[in-house]
Design a protein around this motif. Structure first.
Motif, PDB file in Angstrom:
ATOM      1  N   PRO A 103      11.991  -9.175   7.720  1.00 39.51           N
ATOM      2  CA  PRO A 103      12.726  -8.128   7.389  1.00 39.51           C
ATOM      3  C   PRO A 103      12.805  -8.476   5.712  1.00 39.51           C
ATOM      4  N   SER A 104      12.816  -9.607   5.219  1.00 39.38           N
ATOM      5  CA  SER A 104      13.125 -10.034   3.583  1.00 39.38           C
ATOM      6  C   SER A 104      11.844  -9.543   2.981  1.00 39.38           C
ATOM      7  N   GLY A 105      10.840  -9.571   3.416  1.00 38.27           N
ATOM      8  CA  GLY A 105       9.580  -8.958   2.809  1.00 38.27           C
ATOM      9  C   GLY A 105       9.109  -7.862   2.876  1.00 38.27           C
ATOM     10  N   ARG A 106       8.070  -7.420   2.220  1.00 45.45           N
ATOM     11  CA  ARG A 106       7.800  -5.977   2.125  1.00 45.45           C
ATOM     12  C   ARG A 106       7.029  -5.569   3.442  1.00 45.45           C
ATOM     13  N   ARG A 107       7.164  -4.690   3.992  1.00 45.51           N
ATOM     14  CA  ARG A 107       6.668  -4.216   5.433  1.00 45.51           C
ATOM     15  C   ARG A 107       5.120  -3.508   4.763  1.00 45.51           C
ATOM     16  N   GLY A 108       4.274  -4.257   5.331  1.00 43.35           N
ATOM     17  CA  GLY A 108       2.853  -3.830   5.233  1.00 43.35           C
ATOM     18  C   GLY A 108       2.541  -2.504   6.082  1.00 43.35           C
ATOM     19  N   GLY A 109       1.620  -1.868   5.503  1.00 42.02           N
ATOM     20  CA  GLY A 109       1.086  -0.480   6.173  1.00 42.02           C
ATOM     21  C   GLY A 109       0.205   0.144   5.535  1.00 42.02           C
ATOM     22  N   VAL A 110       0.293   1.810   5.480  1.00 41.32           N
ATOM     23  CA  VAL A 110      -0.661   2.603   4.772  1.00 41.32           C
ATOM     24  C   VAL A 110      -0.082   2.750   3.231  1.00 41.32           C
ATOM     25  N   SER A 111       1.115   2.454   3.020  1.00 44.21           N
ATOM     26  CA  SER A 111       1.723   2.963   1.952  1.00 44.21           C
ATOM     27  C   SER A 111       1.053   1.899   0.660  1.00 44.21           C
ATOM     28  N   PRO A 112       0.727   2.743  -0.562  1.00 43.72           N
ATOM     29  CA  PRO A 112      -0.001   1.679  -1.559  1.00 43.72           C
ATOM     30  C   PRO A 112       1.178   1.310  -2.545  1.00 43.72           C
ATOM     31  N   TYR A 113       2.315   2.031  -2.234  1.00 37.74           N
ATOM     32  CA  TYR A 113       3.647   1.793  -3.243  1.00 37.74           C
ATOM     33  C   TYR A 113       4.331   0.538  -3.045  1.00 37.74           C
ATOM     34  N   PHE A 115       7.665  -0.283  -3.591  1.00 38.48           N
ATOM     35  CA  PHE A 115       8.974  -0.253  -2.768  1.00 38.48           C
ATOM     36  C   PHE A 115       8.740   0.647  -1.751  1.00 38.48           C
ATOM     37  N   VAL A 116       9.077  -0.132  -0.539  1.00 36.82           N
ATOM     38  CA  VAL A 116       8.983   0.701   0.561  1.00 36.82           C
ATOM     39  C   VAL A 116      10.175   0.438   1.634  1.00 36.82           C
ATOM     40  N   THR A 117      10.242   1.140   2.691  1.00 35.87           N
ATOM     41  CA  THR A 117      11.493   1.289   3.690  1.00 35.87           C
ATOM     42  C   THR A 117      11.184  -0.017   4.654  1.00 35.87           C
ATOM     43  N   ALA A 118      12.026  -0.106   5.586  1.00 36.05           N
ATOM     44  CA  ALA A 118      11.765  -0.959   6.719  1.00 36.05           C
ATOM     45  C   ALA A 118      10.793  -0.581   7.405  1.00 36.05           C
ATOM     46  N   GLU A 119      10.493   0.681   7.481  1.00 34.89           N
ATOM     47  CA  GLU A 119       9.225   1.225   8.444  1.00 34.89           C
ATOM     48  C   GLU A 119       8.023   1.230   7.573  1.00 34.89           C
ATOM     49  N   GLY A 120       7.903   0.810   6.287  1.00 35.48           N
ATOM     50  CA  GLY A 120       6.706   0.649   5.502  1.00 35.48           C
ATOM     51  C   GLY A 120       6.215   1.892   5.050  1.00 35.48           C
ATOM     52  N   ASP A 121       7.369   3.041   5.055  1.00 32.93           N
ATOM     53  CA  ASP A 121       7.052   3.987   4.239  1.00 32.93           C
ATOM     54  C   ASP A 121       7.535   4.051   2.771  1.00 32.93           C
ATOM     55  N   ALA A 122       7.021   4.809   1.476  1.00 35.16           N
ATOM     56  CA  ALA A 122       7.424   4.695   0.234  1.00 35.16           C
ATOM     57  C   ALA A 122       8.836   5.052   0.204  1.00 35.16           C
ATOM     58  N   LEU A 123       9.544   4.400  -0.506  1.00 40.66           N
ATOM     59  CA  LEU A 123      11.092   4.565  -0.714  1.00 40.66           C
ATOM     60  C   LEU A 123      11.073   5.984  -1.119  1.00 40.66           C
TER      61      LEU A 123
END
Length: 218
Positions: A103-113, A115-123
């Motif tokens: 949880p301390s690192g960035r959640r990878g996923g489809v978002s190119p941004y 800063f993201v949420t715990a789910e990997g979505d753009a903040l």
């Protein structure tokens, strides 16, 4: 030099954020206070904007037609594009954020941004506002906001620039670093405030010397 982090990034137990969001939120605040970014500029930072060996600065881009942004309320970047240097501490923090596992690192996923949420979505804008709200309560500064951090940055930068550059050059440098358009009058506001502050300091010191000099009168 070998690409590995040597200094562990740790936060005090009194940190007001959950352990999972401390690094992300520290980077949000750190970039805002070091570079004077607007809230929209922070939320629009993408992974390909980050410093790398061939381009060591942080890129601030407009992306007027950003089809990758699926947020309901899209943050805007109404500014002049620019490239800004970051401190070594923030560069180290970014590396940790991108390489540490959640949880301390960035959640990878489809978002190119960045800063993201715990789910990997753009903040979201709401999420960013909640972050600065927590900081405001912890610092006991009721009117603290991302915009006030930008004001603080501009005021301090104008004062420091005036220590090394003439007023006109200070104004030009402030416009460039803050992403203001050439005709914007806002940077002038900060340089004038800095000049007034310096004038007051000079006058106070002069007045204190008046009655201490041999020619002074009681």
């Amino acid at each position: 030099e070998d690409g590995n982090l040597k200094v562990p990034l740790q936060f005090v137990t009194a940190n007001p954020f959950r352990a999972a969001t401390r690094l992300r939120n520290w980077l949000l605040y750190g970039i805002a206070i070091q570079c004077g970014l607007r809230r929209g500029e922070l939320l629009k930072l993408r992974l390909d904007d980050l410093p790398h060996p061939d381009s060591p600065g942080l890129k601030i881009r407009r992306r007027a037609h950003d089809t990758a942004d699926s947020r309901r309320y899209r943050p805007g970047v109404k500014t002049v594009e620019r490239i800004l240097d970051l401190s070594g501490e923030l560069r180290t923090g970014l590396r940790a954020y991108l390489t540490n596992r959640p949880p301390s690192g960035r959640r990878g996923g489809v978002s190119p941004y960045l800063f993201v949420t715990a789910e990997g979505d753009a903040l979201s804008i709401t999420g960013a506002n909640e972050v600065i709200g927590v900081i405001a309560r912890a610092a006991r500064i009721d009117d603290l906001s991302w915009h006030s951090l930008r004001h603080t940055w501009a005021e301090a930068l104008a004062d420091e620039l005036l220590a090394h550059h003439p007023e006109e050059e200070t104004l030009a440098l402030l416009r460039t670093l803050g992403g203001w358009k050439p005709r914007s009058t806002m940077p002038l506001h900060y340089t004038q405030n800095a000049m007034a502050k310096r004038a007051s300091v000079f006058l106070r010191a002069r007045n204190e010397r008046l009655y201490r000099s041999p020619g002074g009168h009681a």
